[in-house]
Write an enzyme that holds these catalytic residues in place. Structure first.
Site, PDB file in Angstrom:
ATOM      1  N   SER A 221       6.821  -1.684   1.814  1.00 27.03           N
ATOM      2  CA  SER A 221       5.982  -0.626   1.256  1.00 27.03           C
ATOM      3  C   SER A 221       5.202   0.033   2.378  1.00 27.03           C
ATOM      4  CB  SER A 221       5.050  -1.194   0.193  1.00 27.03           C
ATOM      5  OG  SER A 221       4.108  -2.057   0.780  1.00 27.03           O
ATOM      6  N   GLY A 223       2.687   2.667   1.915  1.00 26.97           N
ATOM      7  CA  GLY A 223       1.582   3.486   1.409  1.00 26.97           C
ATOM      8  C   GLY A 223       2.067   4.884   1.046  1.00 26.97           C
ATOM      9  N   GLY A 226       5.739   6.133   1.321  1.00 27.79           N
ATOM     10  CA  GLY A 226       6.823   5.690   0.442  1.00 27.79           C
ATOM     11  C   GLY A 226       7.257   4.265   0.719  1.00 27.79           C
ATOM     12  N   GLY A 252       0.446  -2.262  -4.178  1.00 29.85           N
ATOM     13  CA  GLY A 252       1.528  -3.173  -3.802  1.00 29.85           C
ATOM     14  C   GLY A 252       1.921  -4.068  -4.979  1.00 29.85           C
ATOM     15  N   ASP A 253       0.923  -4.564  -5.707  1.00 27.67           N
ATOM     16  CA  ASP A 253       1.200  -5.428  -6.867  1.00 27.67           C
ATOM     17  C   ASP A 253       1.926  -4.634  -7.956  1.00 27.67           C
ATOM     18  OD1 ASP A 253      -0.332  -7.234  -5.444  1.00 27.67           O
ATOM     19  OD2 ASP A 253      -2.163  -6.798  -6.568  1.00 27.67           O
TER      20      ASP A 253
HETATM   21  P1  ADP Z   1       0.173  -2.782  -0.312  1.00 31.14           P
HETATM   22  O1  ADP Z   1      -0.931  -2.573  -1.314  1.00 31.14           O
HETATM   23  O2  ADP Z   1       0.959  -4.020  -0.564  1.00 31.14           O
HETATM   24  O3  ADP Z   1      -0.248  -2.594   1.123  1.00 31.14           O
HETATM   25  P2  ADP Z   1       1.192  -0.061  -0.256  1.00 31.14           P
HETATM   26  O4  ADP Z   1      -0.183   0.432   0.106  1.00 31.14           O
HETATM   27  O5  ADP Z   1       2.270   0.210   0.724  1.00 31.14           O
HETATM   28  O6  ADP Z   1       1.215  -1.605  -0.636  1.00 31.14           O
HETATM   29  O7  ADP Z   1       1.551   0.632  -1.647  1.00 31.14           O
HETATM   30  C1  ADP Z   1       2.681   0.320  -2.413  1.00 31.14           C
HETATM   31  C2  ADP Z   1       3.300   1.590  -2.952  1.00 31.14           C
HETATM   32  O8  ADP Z   1       2.322   2.315  -3.735  1.00 31.14           O
HETATM   33  C3  ADP Z   1       3.759   2.577  -1.877  1.00 31.14           C
HETATM   34  O9  ADP Z   1       5.081   2.281  -1.450  1.00 31.14           O
HETATM   35  C4  ADP Z   1       3.676   3.898  -2.632  1.00 31.14           C
HETATM   36  O10 ADP Z   1       4.806   4.057  -3.467  1.00 31.14           O
HETATM   37  C5  ADP Z   1       2.428   3.710  -3.502  1.00 31.14           C
HETATM   38  N1  ADP Z   1       1.224   4.174  -2.780  1.00 31.14           N
HETATM   39  C6  ADP Z   1       0.331   3.416  -2.098  1.00 31.14           C
HETATM   40  N2  ADP Z   1      -0.614   4.188  -1.504  1.00 31.14           N
HETATM   41  C7  ADP Z   1      -0.299   5.464  -1.818  1.00 31.14           C
HETATM   42  C8  ADP Z   1      -0.866   6.751  -1.497  1.00 31.14           C
HETATM   43  N3  ADP Z   1      -1.963   6.855  -0.736  1.00 31.14           N
HETATM   44  N4  ADP Z   1      -0.264   7.866  -1.991  1.00 31.14           N
HETATM   45  C9  ADP Z   1       0.837   7.750  -2.764  1.00 31.14           C
HETATM   46  N5  ADP Z   1       1.419   6.580  -3.088  1.00 31.14           N
HETATM   47  C10 ADP Z   1       0.874   5.455  -2.631  1.00 31.14           C
END
Ligand code: ADP
Length: 309
Positions: A221, A223, A226, A252-253
């Site tokens: 993941s 953020g 994508g 993430g969850d």
């Molecule tokens: P984690 O919380 O485990 O660090 P991420 O922050 O990568 O995981 O978020 C997981 C998924 O949620 C991303 O792959 C994306 O699809 C979505 N997401 C997270 N942050 C954003 C953001 N700022 N804008 C759009 N989608 C987001």
């Protein structure tokens, strides 16, 4: 039935503290108090998607009882092992004015040998009804660092797919249990590889290396950037729409829940990646951690661009 495992749940208390200052007292409005833990977030999102997950793990003391009551109120099926020590509390002080979030996270209880044995017995019973196992988060003290490897091995012996979302040593050792899927973010993958940064290609190479150890899929993941889904024979990239983020904690969850839901419905890898991202984004569009809006998720699905690399 999807079984979610939360070995170190917490009461999450958060206070809004305008102009938070170190070494000062602050009068605040009542804090919000929720039953926290990554696996519980996964369960909530699965329930919102229409699944009926069952949550397990360890709960103890008054905080454990409080969490259990919350799960009953939320109509989340659960079967936790009771422990002697108190379930932890985590505290967040949010200063919207200063744009800071200060957190205190208790390490949590120490789980003893007998309690570990009780969990093993109870988990093996749950495996008789389970069709998928999702484990998320850190391990409480007392559990061996390779506990997720054991869970993976039990699930594998019962022929049940195991999805693992953890970090550090528990991820490193958890991979040895050959989970069906792991979901590191970039930082966790850097930690796993011992590098301070990774390019796109290096992330893919690292994921392929993990697949070579017997993991079917690595969902990375990224953020707002994508995600990547890497398997033995495929590498998919998901590009997501730009959205006005409200609270990305728990994305993430939610992504893990979306992936579990889609896999459980036997969708193909492209669709699974879409569902995972749509749930992650939907969570980021909500104020409450670890919740989604199923209607928004459905609208987002078509806005996620998947390409094969
Ligand atoms: P984690 O919380 O485990 O660090 P991420 O922050 O990568 O995981 O978020 C997981 C998924 O949620 C991303 O792959 C994306 O699809 C979505 N997401 C997270 N942050 C954003 C953001 N700022 N804008 C759009 N989608 C987001």
């Amino acid at each position: 039935m999807i079984v979610t495992v939360t070995l170190n749940p917490a009461i999450d208390v958060s206070y809004r503290v305008p102009r938070f200052q170190i070494d000062k007292g602050h009068r605040v409005e009542n804090g919000s108090k929720t039953a926290g833990g990554k696996g519980l977030n996964v369960s909530r999102v699965l329930k919102q998607l229409g699944s009926e997950p069952l949550c397990t793990g360890f709960l103890g003391g008054g905080s454990g009882a409080w969490i259990e009551k919350k799960l009953i109120d939320e109509e989340l099926k659960h079967s936790f092992v009771q422990i002697d020590e108190e379930t932890r509390t985590c505290l967040a002080m949010i200063d919207e004015h200063g744009g800071t979030q200060t957190e205190l996270m208790e390490k949590g209880p120490v789980v003893n040998e007998q309690e570990i044995e009780k969990f093993q017995v109870s988990f093996k019973h749950l495996l008789e009804e389970a069709t998928m196992v999702v484990a998320s988060g850190s391990l409480p003290a007392g559990l061996p660092p390779d506990f997720y490897r054991e869970i993976g091995e039990w699930a594998r012996a019962a022929n049940i797919p195991f999805l693992l979302d953890t970090s550090g040593k528990s991820l490193e050792l958890g991979v040895e249990g050959k989970p069906f899927l792991i979901k590191p973010n970039k930082e966790e993958l850097c930690q796993y590889t011992g590098k301070s940064d990774l390019t796109f290609q290096e992330m893919i190479d690292a994921a392929k290396g993990i697949c070579a150890k017997g993991v079917e899929y690595v969902l990375i993941s990224l953020g707002a950037e994508g995600a990547l889904l890497v398997g033995h024979a495929i590498t998919l990239r998901a590009e997501i729409p730009v959205v006005s983020v409200i609270n990305p904690v728990g994305s993430g969850d939610s992504m893990v829940a979306g992936m579990a839901f889609a896999l459980h419905n036997h969708y193909d890898s492209v669709e699974c990646l879409r569902w995972a991202c749509a749930c992650g984004i939907s969570n980021a569009l909500q104020a409450t951690t670890g919740t989604i809006d199923p209607q928004v998720v459905r609208k987002l699905l078509s806005q996620i661009k998947i390409s094969t690399l």
